[in-house]
Design an enzyme around this catalytic site. Structure first.
Site, PDB file in Angstrom:
ATOM      1  N   GLY A   1      -8.018  -9.634  -0.011  1.00 24.83           N
ATOM      2  CA  GLY A   1      -8.244  -8.206   0.105  1.00 24.83           C
ATOM      3  C   GLY A   1      -6.973  -7.400  -0.073  1.00 24.83           C
ATOM      4  O   GLY A   1      -6.209  -7.623  -1.011  1.00 24.83           O
ATOM      5  N   HIS A   2      -6.723  -6.493   0.871  1.00 27.64           N
ATOM      6  CA  HIS A   2      -5.628  -5.521   0.741  1.00 27.64           C
ATOM      7  C   HIS A   2      -4.337  -5.984   1.416  1.00 27.64           C
ATOM      8  O   HIS A   2      -3.358  -5.255   1.429  1.00 27.64           O
ATOM      9  CB  HIS A   2      -6.087  -4.191   1.357  1.00 27.64           C
ATOM     10  CG  HIS A   2      -5.211  -3.024   1.049  1.00 27.64           C
ATOM     11  ND1 HIS A   2      -4.838  -2.684  -0.235  1.00 27.64           N
ATOM     12  CD2 HIS A   2      -4.620  -2.103   1.871  1.00 27.64           C
ATOM     13  CE1 HIS A   2      -4.070  -1.603  -0.200  1.00 27.64           C
ATOM     14  NE2 HIS A   2      -3.919  -1.236   1.064  1.00 27.64           N
ATOM     15  N   TRP A   3      -4.319  -7.192   1.953  1.00 29.81           N
ATOM     16  CA  TRP A   3      -3.200  -7.649   2.780  1.00 29.81           C
ATOM     17  C   TRP A   3      -2.704  -9.005   2.302  1.00 29.81           C
ATOM     18  O   TRP A   3      -2.640  -9.954   3.062  1.00 29.81           O
ATOM     19  CB  TRP A   3      -3.665  -7.738   4.224  1.00 29.81           C
ATOM     20  CG  TRP A   3      -2.788  -7.023   5.199  1.00 29.81           C
ATOM     21  CD1 TRP A   3      -1.784  -6.145   4.939  1.00 29.81           C
ATOM     22  CD2 TRP A   3      -2.854  -7.133   6.628  1.00 29.81           C
ATOM     23  NE1 TRP A   3      -1.218  -5.686   6.099  1.00 29.81           N
ATOM     24  CE2 TRP A   3      -1.861  -6.268   7.152  1.00 29.81           C
ATOM     25  CE3 TRP A   3      -3.660  -7.850   7.508  1.00 29.81           C
ATOM     26  CZ2 TRP A   3      -1.649  -6.117   8.522  1.00 29.81           C
ATOM     27  CZ3 TRP A   3      -3.457  -7.693   8.864  1.00 29.81           C
ATOM     28  CH2 TRP A   3      -2.460  -6.840   9.368  1.00 29.81           C
TER      29      TRP A   3
ATOM     30  N   SER B   1       0.835  -1.197   0.000  1.00 30.07           N
ATOM     31  CA  SER B   1       0.000   0.000   0.000  1.00 30.07           C
ATOM     32  C   SER B   1       0.875   1.254   0.000  1.00 30.07           C
ATOM     33  O   SER B   1       1.622   1.478  -0.950  1.00 30.07           O
ATOM     34  CB  SER B   1      -0.966  -0.050   1.190  1.00 30.07           C
ATOM     35  OG  SER B   1      -2.020   0.864   1.043  1.00 30.07           O
TER      36      SER B   1
ATOM     37  N   ASP C   1      -9.583  -6.488  -3.370  1.00 23.68           N
ATOM     38  CA  ASP C   1      -9.070  -5.318  -2.654  1.00 23.68           C
ATOM     39  C   ASP C   1     -10.090  -4.185  -2.713  1.00 23.68           C
ATOM     40  O   ASP C   1     -10.453  -3.715  -3.792  1.00 23.68           O
ATOM     41  CB  ASP C   1      -7.743  -4.875  -3.283  1.00 23.68           C
ATOM     42  CG  ASP C   1      -6.976  -3.878  -2.421  1.00 23.68           C
ATOM     43  OD1 ASP C   1      -7.627  -3.074  -1.726  1.00 23.68           O
ATOM     44  OD2 ASP C   1      -5.738  -3.897  -2.461  1.00 23.68           O
TER      45      ASP C   1
END
EC number: 3.7.1.14
Length: 288
Positions: A266-268, A114, A239
């Site tokens: 997702g985002h991780w 990120s 995500d």
């Protein structure tokens, strides 16, 4: 001799870094030994730290023979806080440059999640000769999405958590942070909340930074072609913080890049699919 897992306490280090006429005390973890160094850069979520972000990735890298540096960017973790009115990613890149200079490390592999991905791109654009390989996860360039209204629902919940750091808002953010929420234990929530509340100056200064400059993460899209490093781009298909088409922009802009998309993610990615992610990264780093 059997391998001894790395611990946060045993690897904790501090250095002083000069930035804009001020001296900042910067925290990092220095793990393992090796001829090649991998620097891990965390994201911008409240309570994030290098160690917490990459807890499932440190030992595999160290066991593979890499020295691993986990930086707490200014405004996170044990590092000093700061109100930033310019590019947050360029700030993080300057801090990292000072740290690796003081550690006398000539070249690094960069792995960023990120904000950490965006900061890795900033470092690479500024000091390309210092970068070996690049791994970008869920970040790397700003700009608009073709398919998702901005700011995304994830970023909205993140900003709300900075302004109102409660367990309820933390759970609202984490509920869409990962695809499978069954791994989100009460202990994880408690640790993250404690990290946040122990450094309210970080929370307040992040909000002040957004007020001073809402565009903390500029669009590097027009400059991506300057990146010559071999680059692995990793994204979660689901995500909800940084849309997947941002990964396609990176793939299009960086000539020596490849893209891996994890489904049900997702985002991780480095946490949600840790084993597969670790093997993917190790294979990428080992290639000629």
């Amino acid at each position: 001799m059997s391998y001894q897992p790395q611990t946060e306490a045993a690897t904790s280090r501090f250095l002083n870094v000069e930035e804009a006429g001020k001296t900042l005390r910067i925290h990092f973890n220095d793990c393992g030994q090796g001829d090649e160094t991998v620097v891990l850069l965390h994201g911008s979520g409240p309570g994030a730290t290098g160690w917490a972000n990459f807890s499932r990735n440190i030992d595999p890298l160290v066991k593979a023979g890499y020295r691993v540096i986990l930086l707490d960017c200014p405004g996170w973790g044990k590092s000093d806080s700061i109100v930033n009115s310019g590019s947050r990613s360029d700030l993080n890149a300057r801090i990292l440059k000072s740290v690796v200079d003081q550690l006398d490390i000539a070249k690094i592999h960069l792995l960023g999640n990120s904000m950490g991905g965006h900061s890795s791109v900033a470092f690479t654009l500024n000091w390309p000769e210092r970068v070996g390989k690049l791994v970008l996860m869920g970040g790397g360039t700003g700009g608009m999405s073709l398919f998702t209204p901005m700011p995304t629902e994830g970023i909205k919940r993140l900003n709300q958590l900075y302004r109102q750091p409660t367990i309820e808002n933390l759970k609202l953010m984490m509920d869409i942070f990962v695809f499978d929420t069954s791994d989100l234990t009460d202990a994880l929530f408690e640790a993250r909340l404690n990290n946040m509340l122990s450094r309210r100056d970080h929370l307040e200064n992040f909000v002040k930074s957004l007020e001073a400059n809402p565009k903390q993460f500029p669009d590097f899209g027009p400059r991506l072609a300057e990146i010559k490093a071999q680059t692995l781009i990793v994204w979660g298909r689901n995500d909800r913080f940084v849309p997947m088409d941002a990964g396609l922009r990176l793939l299009s802009g960086i000539a020596g890049s490849e893209l891996h998309i994890f489904r049900d993610c997702g985002h991780w990615a480095q946490w949600e699919h840790a084993d597969a992610f670790n093997q993917l990264v190790l294979n990428f780093l080992a290639r000629a």
